[in-house]
Motif scaffolding. Structure first.
Motif, PDB file in Angstrom:
ATOM      1  N   ALA A 148       0.834  -1.200   0.000  1.00  0.00           N
ATOM      2  CA  ALA A 148       0.000   0.000   0.000  1.00  0.00           C
ATOM      3  C   ALA A 148       0.866   1.247   0.000  1.00  0.00           C
ATOM      4  O   ALA A 148       1.958   1.266   0.592  1.00  0.00           O
ATOM      5  CB  ALA A 148      -0.935   0.006   1.208  1.00  0.00           C
ATOM      6  N   LEU A 149       0.353   2.279  -0.657  1.00  0.00           N
ATOM      7  CA  LEU A 149       0.985   3.600  -0.667  1.00  0.00           C
ATOM      8  C   LEU A 149       0.040   4.575   0.020  1.00  0.00           C
ATOM      9  O   LEU A 149      -1.153   4.625  -0.297  1.00  0.00           O
ATOM     10  CB  LEU A 149       1.258   4.066  -2.094  1.00  0.00           C
ATOM     11  CG  LEU A 149       2.111   3.140  -2.968  1.00  0.00           C
ATOM     12  CD1 LEU A 149       2.272   3.732  -4.356  1.00  0.00           C
ATOM     13  CD2 LEU A 149       3.473   2.886  -2.333  1.00  0.00           C
ATOM     14  N   MET A 150       0.576   5.353   0.950  1.00  0.00           N
ATOM     15  CA  MET A 150      -0.203   6.345   1.686  1.00  0.00           C
ATOM     16  C   MET A 150       0.168   7.737   1.186  1.00  0.00           C
ATOM     17  O   MET A 150       1.335   8.138   1.278  1.00  0.00           O
ATOM     18  CB  MET A 150       0.078   6.262   3.192  1.00  0.00           C
ATOM     19  CG  MET A 150      -0.250   4.926   3.826  1.00  0.00           C
ATOM     20  SD  MET A 150      -2.027   4.632   3.949  1.00  0.00           S
ATOM     21  CE  MET A 150      -2.125   3.031   3.133  1.00  0.00           C
ATOM     22  N   LEU A 151      -0.810   8.466   0.669  1.00  0.00           N
ATOM     23  CA  LEU A 151      -0.585   9.801   0.134  1.00  0.00           C
ATOM     24  C   LEU A 151      -1.131  10.826   1.119  1.00  0.00           C
ATOM     25  O   LEU A 151      -2.349  11.031   1.218  1.00  0.00           O
ATOM     26  CB  LEU A 151      -1.279   9.962  -1.221  1.00  0.00           C
ATOM     27  CG  LEU A 151      -0.556   9.420  -2.467  1.00  0.00           C
ATOM     28  CD1 LEU A 151      -0.173   7.970  -2.327  1.00  0.00           C
ATOM     29  CD2 LEU A 151      -1.421   9.632  -3.709  1.00  0.00           C
ATOM     30  N   GLY A 152      -0.256  11.434   1.899  1.00  0.00           N
ATOM     31  CA  GLY A 152      -0.682  12.419   2.884  1.00  0.00           C
ATOM     32  C   GLY A 152       0.517  13.178   3.406  1.00  0.00           C
ATOM     33  O   GLY A 152       1.648  12.693   3.361  1.00  0.00           O
ATOM     34  N   VAL A 153       0.271  14.381   3.903  1.00  0.00           N
ATOM     35  CA  VAL A 153       1.333  15.252   4.381  1.00  0.00           C
ATOM     36  C   VAL A 153       0.992  15.887   5.725  1.00  0.00           C
ATOM     37  O   VAL A 153       1.800  15.873   6.643  1.00  0.00           O
ATOM     38  CB  VAL A 153       1.620  16.383   3.348  1.00  0.00           C
ATOM     39  CG1 VAL A 153       2.619  17.387   3.915  1.00  0.00           C
ATOM     40  CG2 VAL A 153       2.134  15.819   2.034  1.00  0.00           C
ATOM     41  N   CYS A 154      -0.202  16.453   5.845  1.00  0.00           N
ATOM     42  CA  CYS A 154      -0.464  17.453   6.880  1.00  0.00           C
ATOM     43  C   CYS A 154      -0.827  16.873   8.239  1.00  0.00           C
ATOM     44  O   CYS A 154      -0.803  15.675   8.455  1.00  0.00           O
ATOM     45  CB  CYS A 154      -1.513  18.438   6.388  1.00  0.00           C
ATOM     46  SG  CYS A 154      -0.879  19.559   5.109  1.00  0.00           S
ATOM     47  N   ASP A 155      -1.264  17.787   9.104  1.00  0.00           N
ATOM     48  CA  ASP A 155      -1.211  17.646  10.549  1.00  0.00           C
ATOM     49  C   ASP A 155      -1.761  16.327  11.096  1.00  0.00           C
ATOM     50  O   ASP A 155      -1.031  15.520  11.641  1.00  0.00           O
ATOM     51  CB  ASP A 155      -1.939  18.817  11.194  1.00  0.00           C
ATOM     52  CG  ASP A 155      -1.225  20.138  10.928  1.00  0.00           C
ATOM     53  OD1 ASP A 155      -0.519  20.233   9.910  1.00  0.00           O
ATOM     54  OD2 ASP A 155      -1.375  21.067  11.713  1.00  0.00           O
ATOM     55  N   CYS A 221       2.923  24.233   3.669  1.00  0.00           N
ATOM     56  CA  CYS A 221       3.363  25.500   4.240  1.00  0.00           C
ATOM     57  C   CYS A 221       4.802  25.326   4.718  1.00  0.00           C
ATOM     58  O   CYS A 221       5.148  24.303   5.299  1.00  0.00           O
ATOM     59  CB  CYS A 221       2.467  25.895   5.410  1.00  0.00           C
ATOM     60  SG  CYS A 221       0.713  25.975   4.991  1.00  0.00           S
ATOM     61  N   THR A 222       5.638  26.327   4.497  1.00  0.00           N
ATOM     62  CA  THR A 222       7.074  26.101   4.636  1.00  0.00           C
ATOM     63  C   THR A 222       7.618  26.300   6.043  1.00  0.00           C
ATOM     64  O   THR A 222       8.805  26.097   6.268  1.00  0.00           O
ATOM     65  CB  THR A 222       7.857  27.012   3.671  1.00  0.00           C
ATOM     66  OG1 THR A 222       7.563  28.383   3.967  1.00  0.00           O
ATOM     67  CG2 THR A 222       7.490  26.709   2.232  1.00  0.00           C
ATOM     68  N   PHE A 223       6.763  26.712   7.010  1.00  0.00           N
ATOM     69  CA  PHE A 223       7.263  26.786   8.379  1.00  0.00           C
ATOM     70  C   PHE A 223       7.344  25.368   8.947  1.00  0.00           C
ATOM     71  O   PHE A 223       6.766  24.421   8.407  1.00  0.00           O
ATOM     72  CB  PHE A 223       6.375  27.685   9.248  1.00  0.00           C
ATOM     73  CG  PHE A 223       4.943  27.270   9.335  1.00  0.00           C
ATOM     74  CD1 PHE A 223       4.550  26.272  10.212  1.00  0.00           C
ATOM     75  CD2 PHE A 223       3.974  27.874   8.552  1.00  0.00           C
ATOM     76  CE1 PHE A 223       3.230  25.885  10.311  1.00  0.00           C
ATOM     77  CE2 PHE A 223       2.646  27.494   8.639  1.00  0.00           C
ATOM     78  CZ  PHE A 223       2.270  26.495   9.523  1.00  0.00           C
ATOM     79  N   TYR A 224       8.059  25.237  10.065  1.00  0.00           N
ATOM     80  CA  TYR A 224       8.266  23.912  10.649  1.00  0.00           C
ATOM     81  C   TYR A 224       7.204  23.645  11.702  1.00  0.00           C
ATOM     82  O   TYR A 224       7.451  23.704  12.905  1.00  0.00           O
ATOM     83  CB  TYR A 224       9.670  23.814  11.248  1.00  0.00           C
ATOM     84  CG  TYR A 224      10.094  22.389  11.555  1.00  0.00           C
ATOM     85  CD1 TYR A 224       9.856  21.364  10.640  1.00  0.00           C
ATOM     86  CD2 TYR A 224      10.735  22.068  12.740  1.00  0.00           C
ATOM     87  CE1 TYR A 224      10.249  20.063  10.917  1.00  0.00           C
ATOM     88  CE2 TYR A 224      11.133  20.776  13.029  1.00  0.00           C
ATOM     89  CZ  TYR A 224      10.878  19.777  12.102  1.00  0.00           C
ATOM     90  OH  TYR A 224      11.271  18.485  12.369  1.00  0.00           O
ATOM     91  N   GLY A 225       5.986  23.374  11.223  1.00  0.00           N
ATOM     92  CA  GLY A 225       4.881  23.004  12.089  1.00  0.00           C
ATOM     93  C   GLY A 225       4.662  21.504  12.049  1.00  0.00           C
ATOM     94  O   GLY A 225       5.572  20.719  11.756  1.00  0.00           O
ATOM     95  N   THR A 226       3.434  21.092  12.294  1.00  0.00           N
ATOM     96  CA  THR A 226       3.150  19.661  12.378  1.00  0.00           C
ATOM     97  C   THR A 226       3.296  18.967  11.033  1.00  0.00           C
ATOM     98  O   THR A 226       3.789  17.841  10.956  1.00  0.00           O
ATOM     99  CB  THR A 226       1.739  19.435  12.938  1.00  0.00           C
ATOM    100  OG1 THR A 226       1.584  20.168  14.143  1.00  0.00           O
ATOM    101  CG2 THR A 226       1.498  17.962  13.232  1.00  0.00           C
ATOM    102  N   SER A 300       7.065  19.728  16.164  1.00  0.00           N
ATOM    103  CA  SER A 300       5.753  20.101  16.671  1.00  0.00           C
ATOM    104  C   SER A 300       5.375  19.395  17.966  1.00  0.00           C
ATOM    105  O   SER A 300       5.532  18.176  18.090  1.00  0.00           O
ATOM    106  CB  SER A 300       4.693  19.780  15.607  1.00  0.00           C
ATOM    107  OG  SER A 300       3.397  19.887  16.127  1.00  0.00           O
ATOM    108  N   THR A 301       4.832  20.174  18.899  1.00  0.00           N
ATOM    109  CA  THR A 301       4.316  19.597  20.142  1.00  0.00           C
ATOM    110  C   THR A 301       3.124  18.681  19.900  1.00  0.00           C
ATOM    111  O   THR A 301       2.806  17.847  20.751  1.00  0.00           O
ATOM    112  CB  THR A 301       3.876  20.709  21.104  1.00  0.00           C
ATOM    113  OG1 THR A 301       2.978  21.595  20.415  1.00  0.00           O
ATOM    114  CG2 THR A 301       5.056  21.495  21.615  1.00  0.00           C
TER     115      THR A 301
END
Length: 604
Positions: A148-155, A221-226, A300-301
Motif C-alpha cells: 500500500a501507498l499512503m498519500l498524505g502530508v499534513c497535521d 506550508c514552509t514553516f516547521y509546524g506539524t 511540533s508539540t
C-alpha cells in the motif's frame, strides 16, 4: 548507543511487551493467510477488477502479479495535498512497468488547520485523525492488496494514515509525500505584519496581502509546524523513500520519487526476498528514532499526542517522560521557523534530513538497527535523491552543514537539550516547547487570569485589560471538553504583550499550533478541566509558577484549599459545523498523554 537512549528504549520495550506481542501475533496470522490473490474467491477477485482496463484484467489473472493499494488524502483545499491529484496516474504507470497493478483503494478526509484556526470547525480537527485511521482501514479491508501507498502530508493526516495502515501491518506500506511549496514572503515579515494587525496597526487588506504572499502555491506550508514535522518523522521511521520529505512539488525529481514508490513497494511485497511488512518497520526503535528527530529539530508539540497514538497502534507504549528523558540528552541542531528565521526549503538546502540522520546516528542518539522501506538500517537515510540523466539515484548527503545559522552538528548545537520538556506539579502534567522560547522567558511566576475559551482572551486584550504580567489559563479546551482545538490565534496577541516587556505565559488543556513560538506555553494539561483536573478550580489572581528548566507547573494554593472550591463547569460544545456528530468521541477520548484517541480500549 547513548546510555540514556538505550535505557529509554529498553523500558519502552519492557513496558510494551504484552501489547507488542499481541500486535505481532495478529500480523503473523494475517501474513500466514498468504498473498492477496490467493485469499479471495474468484467472485471476490472479479469484483475488485470489474471496472479496470483490459490490460489490468489480464494481469490480475496472474497469481504472482502484485496489486498495490493507493490511499490518498487528496483535496484542493490543502495546498500540500493538491499535487496528489496527479499521483494515481503516475503510480499506476510505474506499477505497470514493474509488472504489477495499482488501484485507488480509498480516499480519506483531510481538513486544513490553517483554514479552521479560531473557527468552530477546529473542534473536529484532532478527532479527524481517528476518522482518517478508520477510513484507511475501510480502504484496505477489501484485502485485495500486496502493498500500500499512503498519500498524505499534513497535521492529523499522516498520523491517521499511519494508525490505520498499522492495522494492516502485514502489508508493506510506503508514505508518498508532495513536498513543500517554494518559499514566499519571509517569515520575519509575515510575523511582523501579524503583530501589527494584532495591535490594530495594520488593516485586514494588508494582513491578507501578507498571508497570500506567504501561502502562495502548491505544497506544504514552509514553516516547521506539524505537517513538516510529519515528514521528518516519516524519514526517521523509515516509511519514506530516503530524502523524499522536502523536494518541492511538480518537479522532475518529485515525480521520479513518486514513481519510485510503487516500484519499491513491489520489490518488498509478500513473496519476495525483500518482503518488509509495516509491522517490521514500526517498532520501539523506530519510534525512538522519530522522537529523537523531533527533539533534535525542534518539531511540533502535536506529536506528544500523535506519536503516542501511532506507537500504540503498533503495540508500543510511550509517554511524556520518555520525551523528557530523551530531550535532556538530544541537542537541538536545527532552527527552522518559528524556532529560527529560515524555512524548510532552506533547511533542506543546508543538508536537511540526510545531515540530521547522520548526526544522530554518529552520536548514538538514534538506532541504525531498524528495518525501513529502503532496506535494513537507518544509515540509508543519510543519502539524498538526485536525477542523473533522468534516472533517479541516491548519493551520500553532506557531512557538514551548509548554513550553520540553520543547521549545526551535534558537537556544536543551538542548545544542549532538545525542544520539549515535561512539566509536573499541582496543575497536572503538561508539555512545553522550549526550542523557540528565549531563556529569560522559561521561568515565570505571575497571577492567573482565567478564560473559558480563546475568544474571551482576545476580547480582554481588545479592551486593553491585559497590559500586565499574568499567566493566561485557558481551560475546557481538552479532548473531552470540545475536541482539543489548536489555540494558535492566541500567539500573536500574547507575543505582542511579551514584546512590550510584560511577563506572560499560557497554561491550557488545549493544543497550540505545531508552529507555536516564542510565548512560553504549558499545553495538553492533563487531567483536563472537563475530566476533574486542577484547572477547573483555578481562579483569577492565583499565583502560577511555570519553570521549564526545573519541569514545574505549580499553583501557589494548598491542594486542600484548591479542591475545596466549587469546580467550574465546561460550557457545552456548540451545535453546528458537524460538531454534534462528534459528541461520542468527546465522551470516549483518552487523556492527552495517552494520545487523545478514541480507537483504543482504555484497559488495553
Amino acid at each position: 548507543m547513548h546510555p540514556v537512549v538505550e535505557e529509554v528504549t529498553n523500558r519502552i520495550v519492557e513496558r510494551s511487551r504484552d501489547l507488542r506481542d499481541d500486535y505481532l501475533g495478529r500480523m503473523e496470522a494475517a501474513i500466514a493467510q498468504g498473498r492477496a490473490r490467493g485469499k479471495l474467491s474468484c467472485a471476490n477477485w472479479a469484483h475488485a477488477f470489474a471496472a479496470s482496463p483490459g490490460s489490468d484484467k489480464v494481469r490480475m489473472r496472474d497469481p504472482n502479479a502484485p496489486n498495490v493499494a493507493i490511499v490518498s488524502a487528496y483535496n484542493d483545499m490543502l495546498s500540500a495535498h493538491q499535487p496528489f491529484e496527479r499521483y494515481p496516474d503516475l503510480i499506476r504507470a510505474a506499477a505497470h512497468e514493474a509488472g504489477a497493478t495499482a488501484q485507488f483503494a480509498g480516499g480519506v478526509p483531510a481538513m486544513c488547520d490553517g483554514v479552521t484556526q479560531g473557527r468552530p470547525g477546529m473542534e473536529l480537527s484532532l478527532f479527524s485523525r481517528d476518522v482518517i485511521a478508520m477510513s484507511t482501514a475501510v480502504a484496505l479491508t477489501h484485502d485485495a492488496f500486496d502493498a500500500a501507498l499512503m498519500l498524505g502530508v499534513c497535521d492529523k493526516i499522516v498520523p491517521g494514515l499511519t494508525i490505520g495502515a498499522l492495522s494492516f501491518g502485514h502489508l508493506p506500506v510506503i508514505f508518498v509525500p508532495a513536498g513543500p511549496m517554494t518559499s514566499g514572503l519571509s517569515n520575519a515579515e509575515k510575523a511582523r505584519v501579524r503583530g501589527l494587525y494584532a495591535q490594530g496597526k495594520a488593516t485586514r487588506e494588508e494582513l491578507l496581502d501578507s498571508e497570500m504572499k506567504s501561502y502562495h502555491g502548491p505544497g506544504t506550508c514552509t514553516f516547521y509546524g506539524t505537517a513538516n514535522s510529519n515528514q521528518m518523522i516519516m524519514e526517521m521511521m523509515g516509511l519514506h523513500l530516503p530524502g523524499a520529505a522536502f523536494v518541492t512539488p511538480n518537479t522532475p525529481l518529485r515525480d521520479a520519487l513518486t514513481a519510485a514508490a510503487p516500484r519499491r513497494a513491489v520489490e518488498i511485497a509478500h513473496g519476495t526476498n525483500d518482503y518488509t511488512p509495516m509491522s517490521a518497520v514500526v517498532g520501539a526503535k523506530s519510534i525512538v528514532n522519530a522522537m529523537a528527530g523531533l527533539l533534535a529539530t525542534g518539531g511540533s508539540t502535536n506529536h506528544t499526542l500523535h506519536l503516542v497514538a501511532m506507537a500504540r497502534a503498533a503495540g508500543v507504549r510511550i509517554n511524556w517522560q520518555d520525551f523528557d528523558d530523551l530531550s535532556r540528552v538530544t541537542p537541538l541542531i536545527a532552527k527552522v521557523y518559528p524556532n529560527g528565521s529560515e524555512d524548510v526549503n532552506a533547511f533542506h538546502a543546508a543538508g536537511g534530513m540526510a545531515f540530521v540522520v547522520r548526526q544522530l546516528l554518529d552520536a548514538g542518539l538514534a538506532h541504525d538497527d531498524v528495518s525501513t522501506v529502503a532496506g535494513h538500517g537507518l544509515r540509508r537515510y543519510q543519502a539524498e535523491p538526485f536525477l542523473d540523466d533522468g534516472r533517479l539515484v541516491w548519493r551520500e548527503g553532506t557531512s557538514v552543514s551548509l548554513n550553520r545559522d540553520l543547521l549545526r552538528p551535534v558537537d556544536d548545537p543551538f542548545q544542549s537539550e532538545g525542544g520539549m520538556r515535561l512539566l509536573t506539579g499541582g496543575l497536572g502534567r503538561a508539555v512545553i516547547k522550549t526550542s523557540a522560547v528565549k531563556d529569560e522567558h522559561l521561568i515565570i511566576e505571575a497571577p492567573a487570569i482565567v478564560f473559558e475559551d480563546q475568544e474571551a482572551l482576545l476580547a480582554a486584550h481588545a479592551r486593553g485589560e491585559l497590559n500586565r504580567d499574568f499567566v493566561a489559563v485557558v481551560r475546557f479546551q481538552g479532548p473531552k471538553a470540545n475536541g482539543m482545538p489548536e489555540l494558535h490565534s492566541l500567539t500573536p496577541v500574547l507575543g505582542v504583550l511579551l514584546d512590550k516587556g510584560f511577563k506572560v505565559a499560557l497554561v491550557t488543556d488545549g493544543r497550540m499550533s505545531g508552529a507555536s513560538g516564542k510565548v512560553p506555553a504549558a499545553i495538553h494539561v492533563t487531567p483536563e478541566a472537563a475530566d476533574g483536573g486542577a484547572l477547573a478550580y483555578v481562579r483569577d489572581g492565583d499565583m502560577i509558577l511555570l519553570n521549564a528548566h526545573a519541569g514545574v507547573l505549580e499553583i501557589k494554593v494548598e491542594a486542600s484549599e484548591l479542591h475545596a472550591r466549587q469546580a467550574a463547569t465546561a460550557p457545552p460544545s456548540g451545535p453546528g459545523y458537524g460538531r454534534e456528530m462528534f459528541a461520542w468521541m468527546r465522551r470516549s477520548a483518552d487523556a492527552a498523554e495517552a494520545g487523545a484517541s478514541v480507537l483504543f480500549e482504555a484497559a488495553a
